[in-house]
Write a protein that holds these residues in place. Sequence first.
Motif, PDB file in Angstrom:
ATOM      1  N   ALA A   1       0.827  -1.209   0.000  1.00 19.68           N
ATOM      2  CA  ALA A   1       0.000   0.000   0.000  1.00 19.68           C
ATOM      3  C   ALA A   1       0.862   1.259   0.000  1.00 19.68           C
ATOM      4  O   ALA A   1       0.457   2.306  -0.520  1.00 19.68           O
ATOM      5  CB  ALA A   1      -0.939   0.013   1.208  1.00 19.68           C
ATOM      6  N   GLU A   2       2.045   1.178   0.551  1.00 20.36           N
ATOM      7  CA  GLU A   2       2.954   2.324   0.583  1.00 20.36           C
ATOM      8  C   GLU A   2       3.516   2.627  -0.801  1.00 20.36           C
ATOM      9  O   GLU A   2       3.885   3.767  -1.079  1.00 20.36           O
ATOM     10  CB  GLU A   2       4.114   2.067   1.555  1.00 20.36           C
ATOM     11  N   ARG A   3       3.590   1.634  -1.656  1.00 20.46           N
ATOM     12  CA  ARG A   3       4.174   1.828  -2.984  1.00 20.46           C
ATOM     13  C   ARG A   3       3.398   2.872  -3.785  1.00 20.46           C
ATOM     14  O   ARG A   3       3.991   3.788  -4.359  1.00 20.46           O
ATOM     15  CB  ARG A   3       4.228   0.504  -3.730  1.00 20.46           C
ATOM     16  N   THR A   4       2.091   2.729  -3.812  1.00 18.68           N
ATOM     17  CA  THR A   4       1.285   3.693  -4.562  1.00 18.68           C
ATOM     18  C   THR A   4       1.101   4.993  -3.770  1.00 18.68           C
ATOM     19  O   THR A   4       1.081   6.074  -4.346  1.00 18.68           O
ATOM     20  CB  THR A   4      -0.080   3.096  -4.927  1.00 18.68           C
ATOM     21  N   ARG A   5       0.989   4.894  -2.463  1.00 14.57           N
ATOM     22  CA  ARG A   5       0.784   6.090  -1.634  1.00 14.57           C
ATOM     23  C   ARG A   5       1.995   7.026  -1.732  1.00 14.57           C
ATOM     24  O   ARG A   5       1.847   8.225  -1.958  1.00 14.57           O
ATOM     25  CB  ARG A   5       0.546   5.699  -0.171  1.00 14.57           C
ATOM     26  N   LEU A   6       3.193   6.484  -1.573  1.00 12.38           N
ATOM     27  CA  LEU A   6       4.391   7.318  -1.620  1.00 12.38           C
ATOM     28  C   LEU A   6       4.621   7.911  -3.007  1.00 12.38           C
ATOM     29  O   LEU A   6       5.009   9.074  -3.138  1.00 12.38           O
ATOM     30  CB  LEU A   6       5.611   6.515  -1.168  1.00 12.38           C
ATOM     31  N   SER A   7       4.381   7.123  -4.025  1.00  9.43           N
ATOM     32  CA  SER A   7       4.521   7.641  -5.379  1.00  9.43           C
ATOM     33  C   SER A   7       3.537   8.788  -5.603  1.00  9.43           C
ATOM     34  O   SER A   7       3.911   9.838  -6.141  1.00  9.43           O
ATOM     35  CB  SER A   7       4.284   6.525  -6.393  1.00  9.43           C
ATOM     36  N   SER A   8       2.309   8.600  -5.170  1.00  7.04           N
ATOM     37  CA  SER A   8       1.296   9.652  -5.327  1.00  7.04           C
ATOM     38  C   SER A   8       1.690  10.913  -4.575  1.00  7.04           C
ATOM     39  O   SER A   8       1.528  12.028  -5.084  1.00  7.04           O
ATOM     40  CB  SER A   8      -0.065   9.160  -4.833  1.00  7.04           C
ATOM     41  N   LEU A   9       2.232  10.747  -3.374  1.00  5.90           N
ATOM     42  CA  LEU A   9       2.674  11.912  -2.598  1.00  5.90           C
ATOM     43  C   LEU A   9       3.782  12.673  -3.330  1.00  5.90           C
ATOM     44  O   LEU A   9       3.781  13.909  -3.382  1.00  5.90           O
ATOM     45  CB  LEU A   9       3.176  11.486  -1.220  1.00  5.90           C
ATOM     46  N   GLY A  10       4.734  11.939  -3.878  1.00  2.00           N
ATOM     47  CA  GLY A  10       5.826  12.587  -4.613  1.00  2.00           C
ATOM     48  C   GLY A  10       5.323  13.343  -5.825  1.00  2.00           C
ATOM     49  O   GLY A  10       5.723  14.494  -6.065  1.00  2.00           O
ATOM     50  N   TRP A  11       4.425  12.733  -6.595  1.00  2.00           N
ATOM     51  CA  TRP A  11       3.894  13.403  -7.781  1.00  2.00           C
ATOM     52  C   TRP A  11       3.065  14.619  -7.395  1.00  2.00           C
ATOM     53  O   TRP A  11       3.099  15.642  -8.086  1.00  2.00           O
ATOM     54  CB  TRP A  11       3.076  12.433  -8.640  1.00  2.00           C
ATOM     55  N   LYS A  12       2.331  14.535  -6.280  1.00  2.00           N
ATOM     56  CA  LYS A  12       1.537  15.688  -5.824  1.00  2.00           C
ATOM     57  C   LYS A  12       2.442  16.850  -5.421  1.00  2.00           C
ATOM     58  O   LYS A  12       2.097  18.009  -5.624  1.00  2.00           O
ATOM     59  CB  LYS A  12       0.641  15.286  -4.652  1.00  2.00           C
ATOM     60  N   LYS A  13       3.591  16.549  -4.840  1.00  2.00           N
ATOM     61  CA  LYS A  13       4.528  17.608  -4.466  1.00  2.00           C
ATOM     62  C   LYS A  13       5.124  18.272  -5.713  1.00  2.00           C
ATOM     63  O   LYS A  13       5.419  19.460  -5.720  1.00  2.00           O
ATOM     64  CB  LYS A  13       5.635  17.066  -3.569  1.00  2.00           C
TER      65      LYS A  13
END
Length: 178
Positions: free
Chosen positions: A40-52
């Motif tokens: 679950a962290e794989r998609t969450r962290l990627s999404s956070l990075g792209w949002k930043k």
Amino acid sequence: MAGNLVARSIHDLTAAAWFGGSLMGAIGLNGATAEAKDPAERTRLSSLGWKKWAPYQTAAFGAHFLSGLAVMWENKGRMAKQDSVTRLSVYKSVVTLAGAAVTLYAGLQGAKVEKLAAEGAKGATEPKPGASEELRSAQQQLKMLQWAIPVFAGWVIVLGAKHGEMQRPKNVLKGLVR
């Protein structure tokens, strides 16, 4: 030289940000998040990075557009008189707008992935077996889009270089003779 220096520099730097940011995201961010132990962290962290990154990318697109208008305004005489300059300018504008649309669409697919992050995944763009159809579809599209975006951005940079080559005195003369 000073008439176009700032606008051209902004135009080139913002295209470079689009190109470099998209490659860093696809290779670095998505690659690194695939190593997270919790699926679950794989998609969450990627999404956070792209949002930043998104606000900076949006600002870069805005600056690219405005500086492009300034460069075109400064070169309106060349566009009217030198063969192929207007055609290349229109072509570059179409490629830029298409690339921006692809980038926006990737952002929309990324938002879907973020919404479904709790499902987990093999990686930012790799669904795990049993993933919902919505997550699987968004990730599969992102897998292609993450490589299409730097292609568009690189294409814009190459077309900008072509514009620069067209300003060499021998090429200007050749374009005016026709």
